[in-house]
Design an enzyme around this catalytic site. Structure first.
Site, PDB file in Angstrom:
ATOM      1  N   GLU A 286      28.759  45.758  37.116  1.00 43.87           N
ATOM      2  CA  GLU A 286      29.802  45.065  36.367  1.00 43.87           C
ATOM      3  C   GLU A 286      29.883  45.526  34.900  1.00 43.87           C
ATOM      4  O   GLU A 286      29.568  44.765  33.974  1.00 43.87           O
ATOM      5  CB  GLU A 286      29.601  43.547  36.464  1.00 43.87           C
ATOM      6  N   GLU A 390      28.880  43.542  46.265  1.00 44.20           N
ATOM      7  CA  GLU A 390      28.298  42.230  45.941  1.00 44.20           C
ATOM      8  C   GLU A 390      29.265  41.109  46.250  1.00 44.20           C
ATOM      9  O   GLU A 390      30.464  41.198  45.964  1.00 44.20           O
ATOM     10  CB  GLU A 390      27.887  42.163  44.470  1.00 44.20           C
ATOM     11  N   CYS A 392      28.933  36.471  46.821  1.00 46.71           N
ATOM     12  CA  CYS A 392      28.133  35.273  47.084  1.00 46.71           C
ATOM     13  C   CYS A 392      29.023  34.054  46.906  1.00 46.71           C
ATOM     14  O   CYS A 392      30.087  34.118  46.299  1.00 46.71           O
ATOM     15  CB  CYS A 392      26.914  35.186  46.168  1.00 46.71           C
ATOM     16  N   ASN A 420      38.727  43.425  53.780  1.00 49.35           N
ATOM     17  CA  ASN A 420      38.178  44.693  53.299  1.00 49.35           C
ATOM     18  C   ASN A 420      38.267  45.775  54.368  1.00 49.35           C
ATOM     19  O   ASN A 420      38.687  46.910  54.091  1.00 49.35           O
ATOM     20  CB  ASN A 420      36.729  44.503  52.851  1.00 49.35           C
TER      21      ASN A 420
END
Length: 559
Positions: A286, A390, A392, A420
């Site tokens: 990030e 990533e 969550c 995706n």
């Protein structure tokens, strides 16, 4: 005479017992081909709308390996998990031969009224898959190591074994991140531009590396492990602090950037010296976080242009000089709203592009940008893979961190994975493999949820709905599976009205496995069951009809 009669009766009862035992064994053997050898030990908690599956060192549910020989020709195998409590419930079904077609009113020749038809095309395919997995953070390692040896084995088996999710990808932070108990880097000596004091820490040597080795020993194929870094040592940063934002001092090509590039090289070499092979690296976790003033945990800022220059002048040449050019170098590793501009900027430079293999995306602000931007990025850079690196739950402001048994969180995983896969993404990597019941440890108090929650006091762990949602993909889509072209269409009723309302909750994707098997993953977020017809185009038009239960995720496989 009486003795003979008694003996005869006893022999008959004995023979009956033997026959029943054989029959029971045969039925059990047949069922074992379609069902998990050990079912979920379900438990409900007040905060969740579904169950968790409780595991320990003595018992844990498992998932039957997907083996071609266990599914006869002309049959398919369906696995269902649902809000109502099913967890990989397995059912066999029959595939109708080529030429079986529904009537104009949507009624199938089997007698079922079909709500929607999913047709797998034989006209082409999309991306080949890298795999699925999760991150071995410090927090994950601490929680896994807090279990007894037997329970720890059960947890790793649940993720990596043939009777588990069969994860094939792993992410490991390079030094600390927020999911650590403290802030640290691999070289805390100011001005050590030769990195003479670079060394792995106890978090690596005593926890992450031993667990990654055990995971690799459990998996049936080599794991694709990639490293991601959160921050440079404080003495390389403009802020002079590791636990907040800042950028590298200077500019690409100078001693600060070259030292930072060597930091990546030394990480790979240090892990491989411990017999943990590294498959790839992301250039920075990030990178936009490093420009947010007073960012609350480790970050290092790059713009697309500065990342481009760092790769071209420093990181790429450093990896090549160390004979590490085989590593998969992944740019961005950030939110998809940065696409396609980030990729366009970095890859416009031929030197940088020559070192880059893929583009990493996170899911946290997906609502701001449609998934179609992934396809747009692929179309502009078709020689670079896209990997979801990533995700969550529980990270949003005001969200509960850990919710035991929350089905909607599992649905959100499945929805994101399907979107995706439909847009050229080659794999999906979850965040922490395991967290405690508070969603940590996390030094910055940035707790979140996880597919597996560890209760060290009870020496047990809980498989969340998110675990099964992800397993519905990782279990059925081994590396090198290929996403197939397909189409989902609602049928019409006798009055010519499309049955859209029931089918609107469906999300679906199809793929072909390396062993030739076809798989379809379906999620029904609606409140009503949907009757779905699946048409196998590559198989010459053969088909089958199934009921997709409300609030369920199902995987189908056949050869």
């Amino acid at each position: 005479m009486l003795q003979t009669t008694k003996k005869s009766a006893m022999e008959k009862r004995y023979l009956l017992f033997i026959c029943l035992s054989i029959l029971t064994f045969c039925l059990a053997a047949d069922a074992s081909n379609a069902e998990a050898a050990r079912p979920c030990n379900g438990r409900r908690y007040s905060e969740g709308d579904s169950i968790v599956c409780v595991c320990s060192g003595t018992y844990c549910d498992d998932l039957t390996p997907i083996v071609q020989g266990d599914i006869p020709a002309g049959q398919f195998l369906s696995y269902r998990s649902s809000r109502s409590g099913d967890r990989f419930l397995a059912v066999k079904g029959t595939i109708q031969p080529n030429g079986t077609r529904q009537t104009d009113d949507g009624t199938d020749p089997t007698g079922a009224v079909v709500d929607a038809v999913f047709t797998i095309s034989n006209a082409g395919s999309y991306q080949s898959l890298i795999g699925f997995g999760g991150a071995m953070t410090d927090a994950a390692a601490i929680n896994i190591m807090s279990l007894s040896e037997a329970a720890r084995k059960s947890l790793l088996d649940s993720y990596y074994s043939e009777t588990g999710s069969e994860y094939s990808v792993g992410r490991v932070p390079m030094a600390s991140c927020d999911f650590s108990t403290h802030v640290y880097s691999y070289d805390e000596t100011p001005g050590d531009f030769d990195l003479k004091d670079f060394k792995l820490t106890t978090e690596d040597l005593d926890m992450k590396i031993p667990l990654l080795k055990q995971a690799q020993a459990t998996a049936k194929a080599p794991l694709k492990i990639f490293g991601s870094v959160w921050t440079a040592p404080a003495w390389l940063k403009t802020s002079g602090r590791e636990n907040t934002s800042g950028q590298l001092i200077g500019q690409a090509g100078d001693k600060y950037h070259k030292t930072w590039a060597q930091y990546f090289v030394k990480f790979v070499q240090s892990y491989e010296a411990q017999n943990v092979s590294i498959w790839g690296l992301t250039t920075q976790n990030e990178p936009i976080d490093g420009y947010i003033p007073m960012f609350p945990f480790q970050a290092l800022g790059f713009t697309p242009a500065s990342q481009r220059d760092f790769i071209a002048k420093d990181l790429g040449p450093a990896l090549a000089a160390a004979n590490l050019q085989h590593l998969k170098l992944i740019i961005m590793d950030d939110q998809r709203f940065l696409l396609p501009n980030w990729a366009d900027t970095v890859l416009a430079d031929d030197t940088a592009a020559g070192f880059v293999d893929g583009i990493g995306v996170h899911w946290y602000f997906d609502g701001l940008t449609p998934a179609s931007v992934l396809t747009k990025t692929h179309n502009r850079h078709p020689d670079k893979f896209i990997l979801s690196t990533e995700a969550c739950q529980g990270s949003g402001i005001g969200q509960h961190k850990v919710i035991l048994g929350d089905w909607s969180r599992g649905e959100s995983y499945a929805q994101d994975i399907i979107e995706n896969l439909q847009n050229w993404v080659g794999g999906w990597v979850d965040w922490n493999l395991a967290l405690n019941t508070e969603g940590g440890p996390n030094w910055a108090k940035n707790q979140v949820d996880s597919p597996i929650i560890v209760n060290a006091t009870a020496d047990e762990f809980y498989k969340q709905p998110m675990y099964y949602a992800l397993a519905h993909f990782s279990k059925f889509l081994p590396p090198n599976s290929v996403i197939l072209k397909s189409n989902l269409a609602s049928t019409t009723n006798p009055w010519g009205v499309k049955r859209v309302s029931k089918a609107s909750g469906l999300q679906i994707v199809a793929a072909q496995r390396p062993d030739g098997g076809l798989v379809t993953m379906v999620m029904n977020k609606g409140k009503k069951d949907v009757t779905l017809k699946v048409v196998d185009g590559p198989g010459g038009g053969r088909s089958f009809v199934v009921t997709v239960q409300a609030r369920s995720i199902q995987s189908f496989v056949w050869w």
